[in-house]
Design an enzyme around this catalytic site. Structure first.
Site, PDB file in Angstrom:
ATOM      1  N   LYS A  71       0.867  -1.179   0.000  1.00  0.00           N
ATOM      2  CA  LYS A  71       0.000   0.000   0.000  1.00  0.00           C
ATOM      3  C   LYS A  71       0.903   1.228   0.000  1.00  0.00           C
ATOM      4  CE  LYS A  71      -3.718  -1.843   2.787  1.00  0.00           C
ATOM      5  NZ  LYS A  71      -4.226  -1.845   4.138  1.00  0.00           N
ATOM      6  N   HIS A 109       1.046   6.759   3.206  1.00  0.00           N
ATOM      7  CA  HIS A 109       0.232   7.972   3.174  1.00  0.00           C
ATOM      8  C   HIS A 109       0.461   8.847   4.397  1.00  0.00           C
ATOM      9  CE1 HIS A 109      -2.482   6.276   6.054  1.00  0.00           C
ATOM     10  NE2 HIS A 109      -2.581   5.190   5.324  1.00  0.00           N
ATOM     11  N   HIS A 146       1.074   7.630   7.953  1.00  0.00           N
ATOM     12  CA  HIS A 146       2.359   7.045   8.343  1.00  0.00           C
ATOM     13  C   HIS A 146       3.444   8.085   8.559  1.00  0.00           C
ATOM     14  CE1 HIS A 146       0.755   3.227   6.518  1.00  0.00           C
ATOM     15  NE2 HIS A 146       1.066   2.909   7.760  1.00  0.00           N
TER      16      HIS A 146
HETATM   17  N1  ARG Z   1       1.436  -1.914  10.767  1.00  0.00           N
HETATM   18  C1  ARG Z   1       0.695  -1.206  11.765  1.00  0.00           C
HETATM   19  C2  ARG Z   1      -0.151  -0.102  11.120  1.00  0.00           C
HETATM   20  O1  ARG Z   1       0.167   0.380  10.044  1.00  0.00           O
HETATM   21  C3  ARG Z   1       1.576  -0.556  12.816  1.00  0.00           C
HETATM   22  C4  ARG Z   1       2.483  -1.493  13.569  1.00  0.00           C
HETATM   23  C5  ARG Z   1       2.960  -0.923  14.872  1.00  0.00           C
HETATM   24  N2  ARG Z   1       3.893  -1.771  15.586  1.00  0.00           N
HETATM   25  C6  ARG Z   1       3.561  -2.895  16.225  1.00  0.00           C
HETATM   26  N3  ARG Z   1       4.522  -3.589  16.818  1.00  0.00           N
HETATM   27  N4  ARG Z   1       2.335  -3.326  16.305  1.00  0.00           N
HETATM   28  O2  ARG Z   1      -1.129   0.287  11.716  1.00  0.00           O
END
Ligand code: ARG
Length: 578
Positions: A135, A138, A141
């Site tokens: 993806k 955006h 992030h």
């Molecule tokens: N991939 C997740 C998102 O975009 C965030 C991950 C954050 N870190 C973790 N250890 N859960 O929402």
């Protein structure tokens, strides 16, 4: 500044032990020093001691303690006035010595001014950015990347050993669906051209189809099962999605100036969850509930699901495996997670369950740092409404606008493209880190790029001004013996105000790190810049009086140094000209 705080703490201890005969209180100079605060309002002095910290040991009210200590404490060369104000002891630092003490420290420590080694020997893990692959990156992030980068830099400045982890969202059922879509539609696209937009397009298309046609969902499940079981072709495809995603993310990381030590994402923990389930089971905390395996978390709390009723693990299970792995691999003092506040509940659960998995010293070190949402001035961000703004576009716009402004201001400037990048990117980062991180922020490119007001370009411009003044004055710190500078000449009110502010740099870094709040540092830099402007308005730097000119140049140099270093901790580069 530590030196001054040390003196104040010594004074308090002296008053306590000699005059108040409370030597048996056993409070150490170090403890008192660490309690000293910097009052918000300068009318309350330069440092304040909150006397409630002694209320218990002295068995008296804070107000009484403040009065008693203040009447028995003696002023010194460094501290000219001490005042008790509603339970606080306010200390006023004498301006006579402060210029010399602070300036000598800055001029001798130079680039290492503000750093400390309090974290030496301790490991800190920061989990940030962590986008979901396939993806586009955006605006949402952007915040975790910027805040996580700044927090890492803050801890590094305090001497901690950092491991920066990009926990990619690279596993889950959606990859079964994506593979299905890819196989069906790939020939319609030239994927390499704009991989992430195309993959997300494919995902949206197949998702729509799956809603109409149940058999597609079955196929997707089948695909993911194959992936989990290690099917070679499917794994290769998954690897391809991951590689092209990372390639595009890395372009953005490079622009933002951030790097990671590990890209172990969710997929990495695919084979590490059985152990988690096993440990929880052996501890007796894993219970069956409606076919699922869960850990109960108190009366009114929903349980943490570990294994769903269909036998599959979830986001939480992988995060638990990551806690266990990171405790073993990095032996962390703190493990910091930076995500939006939407995940507060998730981390609350994970941290609670982790108490069953790792030693207390590790579970105590788990910290979630939540932040607010980003909104665009022009409207909401939503995939469905098609108003998603991709970070790449936003950054390019900002750089382009910055270039236009610079061109107007200074048409003949060299390295215009580089400066435009530093200003355009710096403006975005600065705007993000200016507010308390839990607040939602509004993005208005015209606003963040203003050259006046509390913006990145404004403080960068202040730095550039310091450099041009020094150049004009022919002042080069490396060619000067610091002892030859008569720092006593810096005694005017706006000079002292600026110097006092500069003296707080190290504490500000500590405070920003301890509270996981880079805005503490951002606001400090704004304050330094505005005190500098006041000083520069009030007094000429390049004067006939050579001695005075040199002393003031030293102050200009020190200001530039603190601004540049402060910005660099936030992840912002400083142009030398603009
Ligand atoms: N991939 C997740 C998102 O975009 C965030 C991950 C954050 N870190 C973790 N250890 N859960 O929402």
């Amino acid at each position: 500044m530590e030196e001054i705080k040390q003196k104040i703490a010594e004074c308090i201890v002296k008053a306590l032990t000699e005059k108040l005969e409370s030597g048996q209180t056993n409070v150490t100079i170090e403890e008192l020093r660490d309690c000293l605060e910097i009052p918000k309002d300068p009318c309350n002095g330069d440092y304040a001691f909150p006397c409630f910290k002694l209320a218990k040991v002295l068995k008296d009210s804070p107000a009484n303690i403040a009065c008693k200590i203040s009447s028995s404490i003696e002023t010194t060369e460094e501290i000219c006035k001490i005042e008790p104000v509603s339970g606080y002891l306010n200390f006023f630092v004498s301006s006579e010595n402060i210029s010399e003490t602070v300036m000598n420290k800055i001029l001798s420590e130079k680039e290492s001014y503000g750093s400390s080694d309090e974290g030496s020997g301790k490991n800190v893990v920061v989990d940030y950015s962590s986008p979901n692959i396939a993806k586009p990156f955006h605006l949402g992030h952007l915040r975790t990347t910027i805040i996580g980068h700044a927090i890492s830099n803050l801890y590094k400045e305090l001497g901690y050993n950092l491991t920066k982890i990009n926990y990619l969202g690279d596993w889950g059922r959606q990859f079964g669906l994506l593979i299905e879509g890819y196989n069906r539609f790939k020939d319609e696209y030239d994927i390499e051209k704009d991989a992430l937009h195309i993959l997300s397009d494919i995902y949206v298309r197949i998702n729509k189809l799956a809603k109409e046609d149940e058999s597609i969902m079955d196929k997707a499940r089948e695909n993911f099962k194959k992936l989990e079981d290690g099917d070679k072709d499917y794994l290769a495809l998954w690897q391809y999605f991951r590689d092209i995603s990372l390639k595009e993310y890395n372009r953005i990381y490079e622009i933002l100036g951030c790097e990671f030590d590990s890209y172990n994402g969710e997929a990495f923990y695919n084979d590490k969850m059985d152990e988690v389930i096993d440990i929880l089971d052996k501890k007796g905390v894993l219970v069956e509930s409606e076919g699922a395996k869960v850990v109960k978390l108190g009366e009114n709390e929903p349980p943490c699901i570990i294994v769903k009723s269909n036998g599959s693990t979830i986001y939480a299970t992988r995060d638990l495996a990551a806690v266990l792995y990171r405790a073993r691999t990095y032996d962390f003092y703190k493990a910091i997670y930076v995500t939006s506040y939407e995940q507060i509940h998730h981390f609350k659960q994970i941290f609670e369950v982790s108490k069953n998995l790792v030693d207390k010293k590790y579970s105590d070190g788990l910290i979630h740092v939540p932040y607010g949402m980003v909104r665009l001035k022009t409207g909401k961000m939503s995939t469905r409404e098609g108003t998603v703004i991709y970070l790449q576009d936003l950054i390019s716009d900002s750089i382009m606008k910055a270039e236009r402004i610079i061109e107007e201001k200074n048409p003949n400037i060299e390295n215009r493209a580089l400066i435009a990048k530093q200003v355009g990117v710096g403006a975005i980062i600065f705007n993000d880190l200016k507010h308390n991180k839990i607040k939602d922020i509004v993005f208005d490119l015209d606003e963040v790029l203003r050259f006046d007001g509390e913006t990145g370009p404004y403080v960068q411009y202040t730095y550039v001004r310091t450099q041009s003044i020094l150049k004009k004055a022919g002042f080069n710190i490396d060619e000067i013996n610091i002892n030859d500078i008569n720092l006593k000449l810096l005694y005017e009110a706006s000079e002292i105000d600026l110097i006092k502010e500069l003296s707080n740099f190290e504490e500000i870094i500590k405070k920003a790190a301890e509270s996981y709040e880079p805005s503490v540092l951002t606001r400090y830099i704004i304050e330094v810049a505005s005190l500098f402007s006041k000083f520069y308005n009030d007094y000429p730097v390049i004067t006939e009086n050579v001695e005075l000119k040199q002393a003031r140049c030293a102050l200009v140099y020190a200001t530039g140094l603190v601004i540049k270093k402060g910005l660099s901790i936030l992840g912002i580069e400083c142009p030398e000209k603009m």
